[in-house]
Design a protein around this motif. Sequence first.
Motif, PDB file in Angstrom:
ATOM      1  N   GLU A 131       6.392  17.973   4.455  1.00  0.00           N
ATOM      2  CA  GLU A 131       5.412  17.676   5.496  1.00  0.00           C
ATOM      3  C   GLU A 131       4.111  18.404   5.194  1.00  0.00           C
ATOM      4  N   SER A 132       3.766  18.449   3.911  1.00  0.00           N
ATOM      5  CA  SER A 132       2.526  19.124   3.525  1.00  0.00           C
ATOM      6  C   SER A 132       1.333  18.337   4.046  1.00  0.00           C
ATOM      7  N   ARG A 133       0.227  18.988   4.064  1.00  0.00           N
ATOM      8  CA  ARG A 133      -1.008  18.335   4.513  1.00  0.00           C
ATOM      9  C   ARG A 133      -1.312  17.116   3.650  1.00  0.00           C
ATOM     10  N   TRP A 134      -1.128  17.265   2.319  1.00  0.00           N
ATOM     11  CA  TRP A 134      -1.424  16.147   1.418  1.00  0.00           C
ATOM     12  C   TRP A 134      -0.516  14.964   1.710  1.00  0.00           C
ATOM     13  N   ASP A 135       0.783  15.212   1.879  1.00  0.00           N
ATOM     14  CA  ASP A 135       1.725  14.120   2.149  1.00  0.00           C
ATOM     15  C   ASP A 135       1.412  13.437   3.475  1.00  0.00           C
ATOM     16  N   LYS A 136       1.108  14.224   4.485  1.00  0.00           N
ATOM     17  CA  LYS A 136       0.768  13.649   5.790  1.00  0.00           C
ATOM     18  C   LYS A 136      -0.507  12.813   5.691  1.00  0.00           C
ATOM     19  N   GLU A 137      -1.510  13.327   4.988  1.00  0.00           N
ATOM     20  CA  GLU A 137      -2.767  12.583   4.833  1.00  0.00           C
ATOM     21  C   GLU A 137      -2.554  11.293   4.055  1.00  0.00           C
ATOM     22  N   ALA A 138      -1.713  11.336   3.032  1.00  0.00           N
ATOM     23  CA  ALA A 138      -1.426  10.122   2.254  1.00  0.00           C
ATOM     24  C   ALA A 138      -0.753   9.079   3.135  1.00  0.00           C
ATOM     25  N   ALA A 139       0.150   9.512   3.999  1.00  0.00           N
ATOM     26  CA  ALA A 139       0.830   8.575   4.903  1.00  0.00           C
ATOM     27  C   ALA A 139      -0.159   7.971   5.896  1.00  0.00           C
ATOM     28  N   VAL A 140      -1.056   8.791   6.414  1.00  0.00           N
ATOM     29  CA  VAL A 140      -2.073   8.297   7.352  1.00  0.00           C
ATOM     30  C   VAL A 140      -2.982   7.289   6.659  1.00  0.00           C
ATOM     31  N   ARG A 141      -3.402   7.593   5.425  1.00  0.00           N
ATOM     32  CA  ARG A 141      -4.276   6.668   4.673  1.00  0.00           C
ATOM     33  C   ARG A 141      -3.555   5.351   4.381  1.00  0.00           C
ATOM     34  N   ALA A 142      -2.285   5.433   3.988  1.00  0.00           N
ATOM     35  CA  ALA A 142      -1.526   4.214   3.677  1.00  0.00           C
ATOM     36  C   ALA A 142      -1.355   3.355   4.922  1.00  0.00           C
ATOM     37  N   ARG A 143      -1.091   3.991   6.058  1.00  0.00           N
ATOM     38  CA  ARG A 143      -0.944   3.261   7.319  1.00  0.00           C
ATOM     39  C   ARG A 143      -2.264   2.602   7.705  1.00  0.00           C
ATOM     40  N   ALA A 144      -3.362   3.331   7.559  1.00  0.00           N
ATOM     41  CA  ALA A 144      -4.685   2.788   7.898  1.00  0.00           C
ATOM     42  C   ALA A 144      -5.031   1.609   6.994  1.00  0.00           C
ATOM     43  N   LEU A 145      -4.697   1.715   5.713  1.00  0.00           N
ATOM     44  CA  LEU A 145      -4.964   0.605   4.796  1.00  0.00           C
ATOM     45  C   LEU A 145      -4.182  -0.636   5.218  1.00  0.00           C
ATOM     46  N   CYS A 146      -2.919  -0.466   5.572  1.00  0.00           N
ATOM     47  CA  CYS A 146      -2.120  -1.621   6.020  1.00  0.00           C
ATOM     48  C   CYS A 146      -2.732  -2.257   7.264  1.00  0.00           C
ATOM     49  N   GLN A 147      -3.119  -1.427   8.208  1.00  0.00           N
ATOM     50  CA  GLN A 147      -3.723  -1.954   9.437  1.00  0.00           C
ATOM     51  C   GLN A 147      -5.025  -2.686   9.129  1.00  0.00           C
ATOM     52  N   HIS A 148      -5.825  -2.127   8.247  1.00  0.00           N
ATOM     53  CA  HIS A 148      -7.095  -2.744   7.857  1.00  0.00           C
ATOM     54  C   HIS A 148      -6.849  -4.100   7.183  1.00  0.00           C
ATOM     55  N   LEU A 149      -5.939  -4.117   6.223  1.00  0.00           N
ATOM     56  CA  LEU A 149      -5.641  -5.366   5.518  1.00  0.00           C
ATOM     57  C   LEU A 149      -5.049  -6.415   6.459  1.00  0.00           C
ATOM     58  N   ALA A 150      -4.178  -5.972   7.355  1.00  0.00           N
ATOM     59  CA  ALA A 150      -3.577  -6.909   8.313  1.00  0.00           C
ATOM     60  C   ALA A 150      -4.642  -7.510   9.225  1.00  0.00           C
ATOM     61  N   ALA A 151      -5.568  -6.691   9.677  1.00  0.00           N
ATOM     62  CA  ALA A 151      -6.639  -7.180  10.552  1.00  0.00           C
ATOM     63  C   ALA A 151      -7.510  -8.212   9.853  1.00  0.00           C
ATOM     64  N   ARG A 152      -7.638  -8.078   8.535  1.00  0.00           N
ATOM     65  CA  ARG A 152      -8.441  -9.030   7.756  1.00  0.00           C
ATOM     66  C   ARG A 152      -7.626 -10.212   7.243  1.00  0.00           C
ATOM     67  N   GLY A 153      -6.327 -10.227   7.532  1.00  0.00           N
ATOM     68  CA  GLY A 153      -5.462 -11.282   7.029  1.00  0.00           C
ATOM     69  C   GLY A 153      -5.197 -11.165   5.543  1.00  0.00           C
ATOM     70  N   GLU A 154      -5.279  -9.936   5.007  1.00  0.00           N
ATOM     71  CA  GLU A 154      -5.140  -9.712   3.573  1.00  0.00           C
ATOM     72  C   GLU A 154      -3.997  -8.749   3.228  1.00  0.00           C
ATOM     73  N   LEU A 155      -3.032  -8.626   4.129  1.00  0.00           N
ATOM     74  CA  LEU A 155      -1.929  -7.695   3.912  1.00  0.00           C
ATOM     75  C   LEU A 155      -1.093  -8.129   2.707  1.00  0.00           C
ATOM     76  N   THR A 156      -0.718  -7.174   1.883  1.00  0.00           N
ATOM     77  CA  THR A 156       0.071  -7.446   0.678  1.00  0.00           C
ATOM     78  C   THR A 156       1.364  -6.637   0.704  1.00  0.00           C
ATOM     79  N   TRP A 157       2.345  -7.125  -0.065  1.00  0.00           N
ATOM     80  CA  TRP A 157       3.613  -6.415  -0.153  1.00  0.00           C
ATOM     81  C   TRP A 157       3.430  -5.015  -0.723  1.00  0.00           C
ATOM     82  N   ASP A 158       2.568  -4.866  -1.716  1.00  0.00           N
ATOM     83  CA  ASP A 158       2.415  -3.533  -2.306  1.00  0.00           C
ATOM     84  C   ASP A 158       1.827  -2.546  -1.304  1.00  0.00           C
ATOM     85  N   ALA A 159       0.949  -3.001  -0.432  1.00  0.00           N
ATOM     86  CA  ALA A 159       0.390  -2.116   0.594  1.00  0.00           C
ATOM     87  C   ALA A 159       1.466  -1.720   1.610  1.00  0.00           C
TER      88      ALA A 159
END
Length: 111
Positions: free
Chosen positions: A42-70
């Motif tokens: 639960e390091s700061r880096w791991d938590k930040e990476a999870a937050v960034r990955a979640r935000a990217l998925c939400q962003h892509l989903a909102a644009r209709g561009e969600l991908t399996w790799d995301a």
Amino acid sequence: MTADKDIERTDHTLRVLYEVARERSRQDAKWGEQNHPDGTDESRWDKEAAVRARALCQHLAARGELTWDAILSEEIAEAFAESDPAKLRAELIQVAAVAVAWVEAIDRRQP
């Protein structure tokens, strides 16, 4: 949570899960039983990476561009950020489920 009796899976899902089970058997035959440390944190880096990955998925989903790799990247990042064994297990089940869903999607594209 839905009771197990209410969960229905397709024959296709069962075939994919069978392939996964066969691969696990091959891994055990090759390497034997593996018992490594989790290496998650639960390091700061791991938590930040999870937050960034979640935000990217939400962003892509909102644009209709969600991908399996995301999607899979988000699930993996969330697992890597988890140190509690029960929560880590739940995250890894989600990783496995997304991977199976991705395989099913690939198979649906085949003629």
